[in-house]
Design a protein around this motif. Structure first.
Motif, PDB file in Angstrom:
ATOM      1  N   ALA A   8       0.810  -1.228   0.000  1.00 43.33           N
ATOM      2  CA  ALA A   8       0.000   0.000   0.000  1.00 43.33           C
ATOM      3  C   ALA A   8       0.836   1.267   0.000  1.00 43.33           C
ATOM      4  N   ASN A   9       2.161   1.106   0.031  1.00 48.05           N
ATOM      5  CA  ASN A   9       3.087   2.238   0.048  1.00 48.05           C
ATOM      6  C   ASN A   9       2.924   3.085   1.306  1.00 48.05           C
ATOM      7  N   PHE A  10       2.789   2.393   2.449  1.00 52.44           N
ATOM      8  CA  PHE A  10       2.763   3.038   3.754  1.00 52.44           C
ATOM      9  C   PHE A  10       3.929   2.495   4.579  1.00 52.44           C
ATOM     10  N   SER A  11       4.179   3.145   5.704  1.00 54.57           N
ATOM     11  CA  SER A  11       5.137   2.565   6.652  1.00 54.57           C
ATOM     12  C   SER A  11       4.389   1.539   7.509  1.00 54.57           C
ATOM     13  N   LYS A  12       5.138   0.630   8.115  1.00 58.77           N
ATOM     14  CA  LYS A  12       4.519  -0.383   8.976  1.00 58.77           C
ATOM     15  C   LYS A  12       3.804   0.267  10.156  1.00 58.77           C
ATOM     16  N   SER A  13       4.366   1.349  10.685  1.00 56.38           N
ATOM     17  CA  SER A  13       3.751   2.039  11.828  1.00 56.38           C
ATOM     18  C   SER A  13       2.397   2.634  11.449  1.00 56.38           C
ATOM     19  N   TYR A  14       2.264   3.062  10.178  1.00 53.22           N
ATOM     20  CA  TYR A  14       0.982   3.577   9.694  1.00 53.22           C
ATOM     21  C   TYR A  14      -0.071   2.473   9.740  1.00 53.22           C
ATOM     22  N   ILE A  15       0.287   1.298   9.217  1.00 57.56           N
ATOM     23  CA  ILE A  15      -0.645   0.170   9.205  1.00 57.56           C
ATOM     24  C   ILE A  15      -1.061  -0.186  10.627  1.00 57.56           C
ATOM     25  N   GLN A  16      -0.090  -0.194  11.525  1.00 54.30           N
ATOM     26  CA  GLN A  16      -0.372  -0.526  12.921  1.00 54.30           C
ATOM     27  C   GLN A  16      -1.337   0.481  13.534  1.00 54.30           C
ATOM     28  N   LYS A  17      -1.127   1.766  13.259  1.00 52.90           N
ATOM     29  CA  LYS A  17      -2.002   2.805  13.799  1.00 52.90           C
ATOM     30  C   LYS A  17      -3.397   2.725  13.179  1.00 52.90           C
ATOM     31  N   PHE A  18      -3.455   2.407  11.869  1.00 54.35           N
ATOM     32  CA  PHE A  18      -4.754   2.223  11.229  1.00 54.35           C
ATOM     33  C   PHE A  18      -5.542   1.115  11.930  1.00 54.35           C
TER      34      PHE A  18
END
Length: 388
Positions: free
Chosen positions: A60-70
């Protein structure tokens, strides 16, 4: 004019203050709830696809921390970001926004059986939290995904599928003999009961509830599931519970039969302690038995002293009057210690360890499946390799 102007200002202030309060105390919390629900749905879809947070982040072209926060509901998800996530997951935005339908054929747990005597104050809340929330939503999909990754899925076969409907205890005895013979136990003790049943394809899950709750059993499509309460540390009782629940899964009863729970208890006793094995220890014509004899049987066969006494009654070794005499002495006999192992689930951990060793999946995926952080993995125990 001045009075009217002041009144108008007061009215406007009152009106806008109401709007402000409404936004703070209703809309903002609601927005948070919606964000959390979408986050849970993203995690669910990601797990179904067999993706780790890192895998989804790359797609998705995000950082892993972004996915975790989502997924934690800690970050608002914009429409453009939803599009990126839906593309990465291979689903529509609607699939992400809508909640899982637990009433669909895909997510139906059938024939849920609770042990007799346990009173659940709010059954619906318990089912939603434990069954749908913990087991069906998290543990069961993770287990199935792990088996699929390892190519080690097991289709359970019921050896008693064609056995007649149970209406009397003699049938229970026969069923136990058939099952022991089919599973190559004959009259020997059943060691590592949990491990054995897991290797047959029975999914066993552990929960920690009030000690009054022993366990329950159910079906997810064609997969038998047994749930046990690990708050109860009496291993002999835990083994009895597992076999009690197993009887609900394997045997057929008349739905309105009031003796179903008694039949299930009888089955558990018959599986743990075969009649011939008991005969080797106790003379049927004897009217007494010592504590040491009972403790020896308990230690070897992993069955509680009370269950041994009930088994003796069922096999006509002693009368019910004699049983009650023995039971009165039970408090002075009580020996809660068990020398029969721990009877905890292990197949899931075994598959995790094997998958890591064979590089079938990453530690990140292992962390997601097991719900344990990477830092908590014990390298010495999980990744240790022995040379031959």
């Amino acid at each position: 004019m001045k009075v009217f102007s002041l009144l108008e200002k007061h009215t406007n202030f009152y009106f806008f203050s109401k709007i402000f309060i409404f936004c703070v105390f209703f809309l903002l919390p609601l927005k948070k709830i919606i964000t959390m629900n979408i986050g849970n749905r993203i995690k669910e879809l990601r797990m179904q696809k067999g993706l780790s947070q890192e895998d989804l982040a790359v797609r998705a072209n995000f950082s892993k921390s972004y996915i975790q926060k989502f997924e934690d509901g800690a970050r608002e998800i914009k429409s453009s970001q939803l599009f990126q996530l839906s593309t990465a997951l291979g689903v529509s935005i609607t699939d992400i926004i809508q909640e899982t339908d637990y009433n669909s054929d895909e997510f139906v747990l059938r024939n849920i059986e609770f042990r007799e005597g346990y009173k659940i104050l709010d059954v619906k809340s318990f089912e939603k939290r434990v069954i749908l929330g913990d087991i069906l939503h998290i543990k069961y999909p993770a287990y199935c995904k792990l088996e699929k990754l390892m190519n080690e899925s097991i289709v359970f076969q019921n050896p008693l599928k064609k056995f007649e409907v149970i209406t009397r205890k003699e049938q229970i005895e026969e069923a136990a003999i058939i099952l022991r013979k089919k599973w190559k136990f004959e009259n020997t003790p059943i060691y590592n009961l949990v491990n054995f049943l897991e290797d047959l394809g029975i999914k066993i899950f552990e929960i920690e509830e009030d000690e009054g709750f022993a366990g329950f059993s159910c079906w997810e499509k064609n997969t038998p599931i047994i749930v046990i309460n690990i708050a109860n540390t009496d291993i002999a009782r835990r083994r009895f519970t597992i076999l009690h629940e197993l009887s609900h899964l394997l045997l057929r009863f008349n739905e309105n039969d009031e003796n179903i729970e008694h039949f299930c208890n009888y089955f558990a006793g018959a599986m743990l302690l075969p009649s011939e094995a008991l005969s080797d220890y106790i003379n049927k014509s004897s009217d007494s038995i010592t504590l040491e004899e009972l403790k020896r049987i308990k230690s070897k066969y992993g069955i509680s002293i009370l269950a041994i006494l009930v088994r003796m009654v069922n096999l006509d070794f002693i009368s019910w009057n004699k049983y009650h005499e023995f039971k009165e002495l039970y408090n002075s006999w009580k020996d809660k210690e068990s020398d029969f192992g721990d009877e905890t689930i292990s197949r899931f951990d075994y598959l995790i360890a094997k998958g890591l060793r064979e590089n079938i999946f990453s530690k990140d995926m292992a962390s997601e499946l097991s719900g344990i952080s990477i830092s908590q993995f014990n390298e010495d125990l999980i990744n240790r390799k022995f040379s031959f």
